[in-house]
Design an enzyme around this catalytic site. Sequence first.
Site, PDB file in Angstrom:
ATOM      1  N   GLU A 289      53.502  36.258  31.850  1.00 40.52           N
ATOM      2  CA  GLU A 289      52.146  35.994  31.331  1.00 40.52           C
ATOM      3  C   GLU A 289      51.927  34.522  31.047  1.00 40.52           C
ATOM      4  O   GLU A 289      50.799  34.050  31.058  1.00 40.52           O
ATOM      5  CB  GLU A 289      51.917  36.797  30.036  1.00 40.52           C
ATOM      6  CG  GLU A 289      51.414  38.195  30.294  1.00 40.52           C
ATOM      7  CD  GLU A 289      50.876  38.888  29.053  1.00 40.52           C
ATOM      8  OE1 GLU A 289      50.376  40.007  29.209  1.00 40.52           O
ATOM      9  OE2 GLU A 289      50.957  38.347  27.944  1.00 40.52           O
ATOM     10  N   HIS A 310      74.555  48.308  42.511  1.00 37.96           N
ATOM     11  CA  HIS A 310      74.652  49.457  43.416  1.00 37.96           C
ATOM     12  C   HIS A 310      73.282  49.876  43.932  1.00 37.96           C
ATOM     13  O   HIS A 310      73.153  50.915  44.580  1.00 37.96           O
ATOM     14  CB  HIS A 310      75.356  50.620  42.700  1.00 37.96           C
ATOM     15  CG  HIS A 310      76.768  50.257  42.325  1.00 37.96           C
ATOM     16  ND1 HIS A 310      77.862  50.672  43.047  1.00 37.96           N
ATOM     17  CD2 HIS A 310      77.252  49.471  41.331  1.00 37.96           C
ATOM     18  CE1 HIS A 310      78.968  50.168  42.503  1.00 37.96           C
ATOM     19  NE2 HIS A 310      78.618  49.436  41.460  1.00 37.96           N
ATOM     20  N   LYS A 424      41.345  45.647  32.846  1.00 40.97           N
ATOM     21  CA  LYS A 424      40.664  46.275  31.705  1.00 40.97           C
ATOM     22  C   LYS A 424      39.178  46.448  32.015  1.00 40.97           C
ATOM     23  O   LYS A 424      38.618  47.519  31.784  1.00 40.97           O
ATOM     24  CB  LYS A 424      40.807  45.406  30.449  1.00 40.97           C
ATOM     25  CG  LYS A 424      42.205  45.367  29.884  1.00 40.97           C
ATOM     26  CD  LYS A 424      42.220  44.591  28.586  1.00 40.97           C
ATOM     27  CE  LYS A 424      43.632  44.288  28.136  1.00 40.97           C
ATOM     28  NZ  LYS A 424      43.707  43.326  27.054  1.00 40.97           N
TER      29      LYS A 424
HETATM   30  O1  PA5 Z   1      50.585  38.663  25.475  1.00 43.57           O
HETATM   31  C1  PA5 Z   1      49.554  39.236  25.195  1.00 43.57           C
HETATM   32  O2  PA5 Z   1      48.687  38.704  24.492  1.00 43.57           O
HETATM   33  C2  PA5 Z   1      49.280  40.649  25.641  1.00 43.57           C
HETATM   34  O3  PA5 Z   1      50.199  41.166  26.517  1.00 43.57           O
HETATM   35  C3  PA5 Z   1      49.226  41.515  24.408  1.00 43.57           C
HETATM   36  O4  PA5 Z   1      50.448  41.395  23.739  1.00 43.57           O
HETATM   37  C4  PA5 Z   1      48.944  42.969  24.688  1.00 43.57           C
HETATM   38  O5  PA5 Z   1      47.861  43.096  25.552  1.00 43.57           O
HETATM   39  C5  PA5 Z   1      48.647  43.688  23.395  1.00 43.57           C
HETATM   40  O6  PA5 Z   1      47.534  43.134  22.779  1.00 43.57           O
HETATM   41  P1  PA5 Z   1      47.095  43.508  21.312  1.00 43.57           P
HETATM   42  O7  PA5 Z   1      48.196  43.146  20.405  1.00 43.57           O
HETATM   43  O8  PA5 Z   1      45.871  42.684  21.070  1.00 43.57           O
HETATM   44  O9  PA5 Z   1      46.809  44.985  21.288  1.00 43.57           O
END
Ligand code: PA5
Length: 447
Positions: A289, A310, A424
């Site tokens: 990310e 394996h 989303k």
């Molecule tokens: O790194 C990030 O911001 C995302 O992967 C969030 O961790 C994930 O979408 C969860 O988001 P939230 O804590 O707002 O529910």
Amino acid sequence: MKKIQVNINSVISTVPENEIHALESAAAKPALEKLKSGTGEGNDFLGWLDLPARTPEHHLDEIIAVANDLRNSCDYVVSVGIGGSYLGAKAVIEALADSFDAYAPVKPGSPKVLFAGQNIGEDYLYELQEFLKDKKFGIIVISKSGTTTEPAIAFRLLKEQLESQVGKEEAGKRIVAITDAKRGALRQLATEEGYKTFVIDDNVGGRFSVLTPVGLLPIAVAGYDIKKLVKGALDMQHECLNSGDDNICELYASTRNALYRAGKKTEILVNYNPKLHFFGEWWKQLYGESEGKDHKGIFPAAVDFSTDLHSMGQWIQDGERTIFETVISVEKSAHEKAIPSDAANLDGLNYIAGKRVDEVNKMAELGTRIAHVDGGVPNIRITIPELTEEYLGQLIYFFELSCGISGYILDVNPFNQPGVEAYKSNMFALLEKPGYEEATKAIQAKL
Ligand code: PA5
């Protein structure tokens, strides 16, 4: 105290050491300065940088007190969250737990931590609720935004179940919410229902939040020492945030970027200890990310060796030469087990009788490293003395700081995740969420 170490000897046949050190001076050091001065992109998300030093003892005591309440009132605590609100706690708990803890009976005052909201699996949720039917359970619901669909669905189901099993008042005592200080549906719900809450600071992104209550509360509920975890992270902060030369975060960040520039587009995080499987999952989110944007970025993958030798071993040894490995090597296992001698020796194993299992594992590791490097897969080696809270804290901070440095070397904003929104909005359009009418029409036209 010992520290984790980084060794790049098995990289230099692909990228010469002087090239790596040149990148360190030219790019990694300025990147670290940019992080420290807060002058780079995404500088409103740097709260994690000195978080270990800014975490007061009384904050940890408060988390421990709430964890103890849950430990005393529950046999199971479901931690509800996804992505950064899930992976850090899961990684640390799995790394420290007995491998068969899930199958052992619950002991009073020592609940088991389960996870939900990290998927939309109907069977998973059905089976979880069936399992919890006759159990004393509590819930930690974690969402920074407070609006994420997956944990919202799981929490709605579990909250309803808990309230019907123990009544609304008792349920309210067994639910803890971790979310934004003011914004989001979860904050509003927690305020209305009077839940105990912890705040996720605005300037700490999800994937950098394991050392906030997001990770610390579930880890404390599972019975692990969060003070030692934070202390380990603090040691690494002291070692790498202000150090001059021999900075292992700069070294790791420079090495992986030098390899990327040399055409090694995929980094495989390798462990030789199955307890680190979820650490690999946490690491994948952190780097994926943070760096996968603007059509750039090393693809982060992870494998468990020797298990995956394996299955993935053939590809790694002999497939397209666009990969490198970063191996997390645990120096000392927690227990000792020697291989017994056998009079019949039908399996031919007597040549290693008397050796510890870990000795065999270490030879598998060394043999694999030599084979992979000979086969054109450079190896970065990260050595961690033992799997303890302190060393995991060091490792977490090491990877976080290296990630910030590496993202700036790559010239991306390591602290946003615009690409996560695409699925989303399509899902909301397909589900005909109010406000998405135009998007619904547009997406239906594509079907
Ligand atoms: O790194 C990030 O911001 C995302 O992967 C969030 O961790 C994930 O979408 C969860 O988001 P939230 O804590 O707002 O529910």
